[in-house]
Design a protein around this motif. Structure first.
Motif, PDB file in Angstrom:
ATOM      1  N   ARG A 141      10.145   0.621   2.952  1.00  0.00           N
ATOM      2  CA  ARG A 141      10.549  -0.362   1.982  1.00  0.00           C
ATOM      3  C   ARG A 141       9.797  -1.514   3.340  1.00  0.00           C
ATOM      4  NH1 ARG A 141      15.266   2.361   1.474  1.00  0.00           N
ATOM      5  NH2 ARG A 141      16.597   1.158   2.904  1.00  0.00           N
ATOM      6  N   SER A 142      10.233  -1.667   4.838  1.00  0.00           N
ATOM      7  CA  SER A 142       9.412  -2.595   6.001  1.00  0.00           C
ATOM      8  C   SER A 142       7.842  -3.111   5.632  1.00  0.00           C
ATOM      9  CB  SER A 142       9.870  -1.740   6.909  1.00  0.00           C
ATOM     10  OG  SER A 142      10.494  -1.735   7.296  1.00  0.00           O
ATOM     11  N   ARG A 143       7.545  -2.058   5.083  1.00  0.00           N
ATOM     12  CA  ARG A 143       5.992  -2.064   4.231  1.00  0.00           C
ATOM     13  C   ARG A 143       5.619  -2.429   3.049  1.00  0.00           C
ATOM     14  NH1 ARG A 143       1.426  -4.384   6.412  1.00  0.00           N
ATOM     15  NH2 ARG A 143       0.226  -4.646   4.934  1.00  0.00           N
ATOM     16  N   GLY A 144       6.292  -1.729   2.062  1.00  0.00           N
ATOM     17  CA  GLY A 144       5.782  -1.164   0.751  1.00  0.00           C
ATOM     18  C   GLY A 144       6.782  -2.959   0.227  1.00  0.00           C
ATOM     19  N   THR A 145       6.098  -3.808  -1.283  1.00  0.00           N
ATOM     20  CA  THR A 145       6.758  -5.126  -1.820  1.00  0.00           C
ATOM     21  C   THR A 145       7.488  -4.721  -2.898  1.00  0.00           C
ATOM     22  OG1 THR A 145       4.335  -5.106  -2.660  1.00  0.00           O
ATOM     23  CG2 THR A 145       4.435  -6.175  -0.541  1.00  0.00           C
ATOM     24  N   VAL A 146       8.339  -5.829  -3.172  1.00  0.00           N
ATOM     25  CA  VAL A 146       8.937  -6.282  -4.988  1.00  0.00           C
ATOM     26  C   VAL A 146       8.204  -5.710  -5.110  1.00  0.00           C
ATOM     27  CG1 VAL A 146       9.908  -7.239  -5.583  1.00  0.00           C
ATOM     28  CG2 VAL A 146      10.850  -6.706  -3.634  1.00  0.00           C
ATOM     29  N   CYS A 147       7.023  -6.607  -5.640  1.00  0.00           N
ATOM     30  CA  CYS A 147       5.569  -6.937  -6.876  1.00  0.00           C
ATOM     31  C   CYS A 147       4.601  -5.755  -6.935  1.00  0.00           C
ATOM     32  CB  CYS A 147       5.225  -8.437  -6.467  1.00  0.00           C
ATOM     33  SG  CYS A 147       5.795 -10.088  -7.342  1.00  0.00           S
ATOM     34  N   GLY A 148       4.717  -5.124  -5.337  1.00  0.00           N
ATOM     35  CA  GLY A 148       3.734  -3.828  -5.911  1.00  0.00           C
ATOM     36  C   GLY A 148       4.295  -2.810  -6.408  1.00  0.00           C
ATOM     37  N   SER A 149       5.871  -2.523  -6.729  1.00  0.00           N
ATOM     38  CA  SER A 149       5.809  -1.708  -7.173  1.00  0.00           C
ATOM     39  C   SER A 149       6.285  -1.684  -8.684  1.00  0.00           C
ATOM     40  CB  SER A 149       7.744  -1.145  -6.201  1.00  0.00           C
ATOM     41  OG  SER A 149       8.871  -0.910  -6.897  1.00  0.00           O
ATOM     42  N   LEU A 150       6.236  -3.210  -8.831  1.00  0.00           N
ATOM     43  CA  LEU A 150       6.324  -3.218 -10.109  1.00  0.00           C
ATOM     44  C   LEU A 150       4.995  -3.063 -11.079  1.00  0.00           C
ATOM     45  CD1 LEU A 150       8.462  -6.720 -10.314  1.00  0.00           C
ATOM     46  CD2 LEU A 150       9.113  -4.822 -10.565  1.00  0.00           C
ATOM     47  N   ALA A 151       4.252  -3.208 -10.043  1.00  0.00           N
ATOM     48  CA  ALA A 151       2.999  -3.266 -10.776  1.00  0.00           C
ATOM     49  C   ALA A 151       2.117  -1.915 -10.645  1.00  0.00           C
ATOM     50  CB  ALA A 151       1.484  -4.381  -9.784  1.00  0.00           C
ATOM     51  N   HIS A 152       2.649  -1.323  -9.346  1.00  0.00           N
ATOM     52  CA  HIS A 152       2.104   0.035  -9.718  1.00  0.00           C
ATOM     53  C   HIS A 152       2.695   0.920 -11.283  1.00  0.00           C
ATOM     54  CE1 HIS A 152       1.033   4.266  -7.919  1.00  0.00           C
ATOM     55  NE2 HIS A 152       2.022   4.797  -8.153  1.00  0.00           N
ATOM     56  N   ALA A 153       3.918   0.749 -11.452  1.00  0.00           N
ATOM     57  CA  ALA A 153       4.328   1.005 -12.942  1.00  0.00           C
ATOM     58  C   ALA A 153       4.938   2.184 -13.093  1.00  0.00           C
ATOM     59  CB  ALA A 153       3.659   1.033 -14.201  1.00  0.00           C
ATOM     60  N   GLY A 184       0.688  -0.790   0.107  1.00  0.00           N
ATOM     61  CA  GLY A 184      -0.277  -0.162   0.009  1.00  0.00           C
ATOM     62  C   GLY A 184       0.617   0.955  -0.149  1.00  0.00           C
ATOM     63  N   GLN A 185       1.812   0.987  -0.003  1.00  0.00           N
ATOM     64  CA  GLN A 185       2.881   2.706  -0.250  1.00  0.00           C
ATOM     65  C   GLN A 185       2.909   3.141  -1.070  1.00  0.00           C
ATOM     66  OE1 GLN A 185       4.381   3.187   3.013  1.00  0.00           O
ATOM     67  NE2 GLN A 185       2.760   1.448   3.479  1.00  0.00           N
ATOM     68  N   SER A 186       2.844   2.810  -2.370  1.00  0.00           N
ATOM     69  CA  SER A 186       2.025   3.406  -3.769  1.00  0.00           C
ATOM     70  C   SER A 186       0.654   3.986  -3.656  1.00  0.00           C
ATOM     71  CB  SER A 186       2.800   2.454  -5.032  1.00  0.00           C
ATOM     72  OG  SER A 186       4.289   2.468  -4.361  1.00  0.00           O
ATOM     73  N   LEU A 187      -0.190   3.058  -3.562  1.00  0.00           N
ATOM     74  CA  LEU A 187      -1.204   3.102  -3.219  1.00  0.00           C
ATOM     75  C   LEU A 187      -1.782   3.455  -2.574  1.00  0.00           C
ATOM     76  CD1 LEU A 187      -4.429   1.796  -5.014  1.00  0.00           C
ATOM     77  CD2 LEU A 187      -4.041   0.179  -3.909  1.00  0.00           C
ATOM     78  N   VAL A 188      -1.892   3.974  -1.248  1.00  0.00           N
ATOM     79  CA  VAL A 188      -2.358   4.671  -0.240  1.00  0.00           C
ATOM     80  C   VAL A 188      -2.647   6.626  -0.922  1.00  0.00           C
ATOM     81  CG1 VAL A 188      -2.704   4.866   2.106  1.00  0.00           C
ATOM     82  CG2 VAL A 188      -2.687   3.156   1.130  1.00  0.00           C
ATOM     83  N   PHE A 213       6.108  -5.902 -20.280  1.00  0.00           N
ATOM     84  CA  PHE A 213       5.212  -5.663 -19.444  1.00  0.00           C
ATOM     85  C   PHE A 213       4.288  -4.085 -19.153  1.00  0.00           C
ATOM     86  CE2 PHE A 213       3.254  -5.051 -15.121  1.00  0.00           C
ATOM     87  CZ  PHE A 213       2.270  -5.997 -14.982  1.00  0.00           C
ATOM     88  N   TYR A 214       5.533  -3.196 -19.459  1.00  0.00           N
ATOM     89  CA  TYR A 214       4.916  -1.857 -19.185  1.00  0.00           C
ATOM     90  C   TYR A 214       4.532  -0.958 -20.577  1.00  0.00           C
ATOM     91  CZ  TYR A 214       7.491  -2.570 -14.687  1.00  0.00           C
ATOM     92  OH  TYR A 214       7.181  -3.242 -13.378  1.00  0.00           O
ATOM     93  N   ALA A 215       3.444  -0.273 -20.357  1.00  0.00           N
ATOM     94  CA  ALA A 215       2.688  -0.022 -21.911  1.00  0.00           C
ATOM     95  C   ALA A 215       2.701   1.552 -21.492  1.00  0.00           C
ATOM     96  CB  ALA A 215       1.394  -0.251 -21.333  1.00  0.00           C
ATOM     97  N   GLY A 216       3.333   2.504 -20.285  1.00  0.00           N
ATOM     98  CA  GLY A 216       3.262   3.732 -20.224  1.00  0.00           C
ATOM     99  C   GLY A 216       2.971   4.085 -18.491  1.00  0.00           C
ATOM    100  N   ALA A 217       3.063   5.677 -18.153  1.00  0.00           N
ATOM    101  CA  ALA A 217       3.194   6.004 -16.797  1.00  0.00           C
ATOM    102  C   ALA A 217       1.906   4.713 -16.511  1.00  0.00           C
ATOM    103  CB  ALA A 217       3.360   6.862 -16.502  1.00  0.00           C
ATOM    104  N   MET A 218       1.936   4.316 -15.701  1.00  0.00           N
ATOM    105  CA  MET A 218       1.124   3.477 -14.036  1.00  0.00           C
ATOM    106  C   MET A 218      -0.026   2.765 -15.473  1.00  0.00           C
ATOM    107  SD  MET A 218       1.685   5.207 -11.494  1.00  0.00           S
ATOM    108  CE  MET A 218       2.210   7.212 -11.316  1.00  0.00           C
ATOM    109  N   MET A 219       1.136   2.584 -16.053  1.00  0.00           N
ATOM    110  CA  MET A 219      -0.233   1.183 -17.131  1.00  0.00           C
ATOM    111  C   MET A 219       0.751   0.065 -17.224  1.00  0.00           C
ATOM    112  SD  MET A 219      -0.858   3.969 -19.950  1.00  0.00           S
ATOM    113  CE  MET A 219      -2.024   2.684 -21.549  1.00  0.00           C
ATOM    114  N   THR A 220      -0.072  -1.345 -17.622  1.00  0.00           N
ATOM    115  CA  THR A 220       1.080  -2.691 -17.325  1.00  0.00           C
ATOM    116  C   THR A 220      -0.102  -3.165 -18.305  1.00  0.00           C
ATOM    117  OG1 THR A 220      -0.230  -3.565 -15.382  1.00  0.00           O
ATOM    118  CG2 THR A 220       2.107  -2.392 -14.770  1.00  0.00           C
ATOM    119  N   GLY A 221       1.114  -4.394 -18.139  1.00  0.00           N
ATOM    120  CA  GLY A 221      -0.613  -5.882 -19.161  1.00  0.00           C
ATOM    121  C   GLY A 221      -1.533  -6.311 -17.972  1.00  0.00           C
ATOM    122  N   LEU A 222      -1.319  -6.157 -17.411  1.00  0.00           N
ATOM    123  CA  LEU A 222      -2.395  -6.446 -16.189  1.00  0.00           C
ATOM    124  C   LEU A 222      -4.024  -6.496 -16.321  1.00  0.00           C
ATOM    125  CD1 LEU A 222      -0.932  -8.568 -13.068  1.00  0.00           C
ATOM    126  CD2 LEU A 222      -1.735  -6.166 -11.946  1.00  0.00           C
ATOM    127  N   GLY A 223      -4.747  -7.463 -16.266  1.00  0.00           N
ATOM    128  CA  GLY A 223      -5.829  -7.471 -17.091  1.00  0.00           C
ATOM    129  C   GLY A 223      -6.543  -7.466 -15.265  1.00  0.00           C
TER     130      GLY A 223
END
Length: 276
Positions: A106-118, A34-38, A151-161
């Motif tokens: 970093r104690s709360r943020g996740t590696v995959c979360g950063s990848l998905a946030h883009a 949630g460190q990027s999303l919140v 995977f990355y299509a642009g700012a905050m845009m990915t191939g995640l359905g």
């Protein structure tokens, strides 16, 4: 500001998480660290109908070595990766993690979360692209693997359905004679990078990935010398209130040339050690 109203779900299995996202019909959002999303929710830049909290899914909390790669699950915290012995087998990841925000984040943020946030200025998407990592996306039709560079299509845009969860990332293990470099420039440590670079040298092949210089990580692989013209061409972001395009080009060129030299030197030392 406060977040707009939303429903909250905390599934205990991946199938349940996918079902929640599918029922939201594009209005769902996954949350882990949630460190990027919140902050985005608080500023109402995103207004999901439902947040799907994946922290209760035990299988996503693993970090393990398998088939020539380190696989990191979606709920593994960045700080846990920093401290894990397996991170030494992916040196570029270990070099980049201290630059991600601050230790508390970093104690709360996740590696995959950063990848998905883009975020275009984020370190970890650049590392994944530089190493040619693979992300696993799981949805109603099952899991699928996607190369980070695709995977990355642009700012905050990915191939995640809309019904998919980024469940893990696979980062290839380093070889003995590989060399790496990583650097960024920000106004203060923890701020968004004005320009940054990740470098991987293997034999006479150099892979350079830039971040903060475009709307997504930009990767080029060259056999032999990397020219200044190639580095300049990688920077295609427009100027903003923080830096102009020309300034970012100068920053990126200096950082890239410096880190390429360091990576080549590191690879050379390992080769000499092996010959002795």
């Amino acid at each position: 500001m406060k977040a707009a109203p939303f429903a909250y779900a905390r599934p205990s299995t991946l199938d349940e998480a996918v079902a929640e996202l599918a029922s939201a019909d594009g209005g769902g959002k996954v949350i882990s660290g949630g460190q990027s999303l919140v902050p985005v929710l608080a500023m109402r830049l995103a207004r999901p109908e439902v947040l799907v909290d994946i922290n209760g899914i035990a299988e996503l909390g693993r970090i393990e070595r398998s088939d020539g790669a380190v696989e990191i699950g979606a709920t593994v915290r960045q700080r846990a990766v920093e401290r894990d012995r397996l991170s030494a087998e992916v040196p570029l990841l270990g070099m980049a993690l201290p630059w991600v925000g601050h230790r508390e984040l970093r104690s709360r943020g996740t590696v995959c979360g950063s990848l998905a946030h883009a975020d275009p200025a984020a370190e970890l998407p650049a590392v994944a692209c530089c190493l040619d990592a693979t992300v696993t996306l799981s949805g109603r039709t099952g899991p699928r693997q996607v190369a980070a560079r695709e995977f990355y299509a642009g700012a905050m845009m990915t191939g995640l359905g809309p019904d998919e969860v980024l469940t893990s990332v696979r980062l290839p293990l380093a070889r003995r004679a590989d060399g790496y470099g990583f650097a960024e420039i920000a106004r203060r440590h923890g701020d968004f990078a004005l320009a940054g670079v990740a470098v991987h040298v293997r034999d006479n092949r150099v892979t350079v990935t830039g971040f903060g210089i475009s709307d997504r990580p930009v990767t080029r692989t060259v056999t032999g010398e990397v020219t200044g013209d190639l580095l300049d061409a990688m920077v295609d972001t427009d100027g903003d209130g923080h830096a102009s395009r020309d300034y970012r080009r100068r920053l990126f060129r200096v950082l890239a040339e410096r880190e390429i030299g360091k990576a080549r030197a590191r690879a050379g030392r390992k080769e000499r050690d092996d010959d002795q």
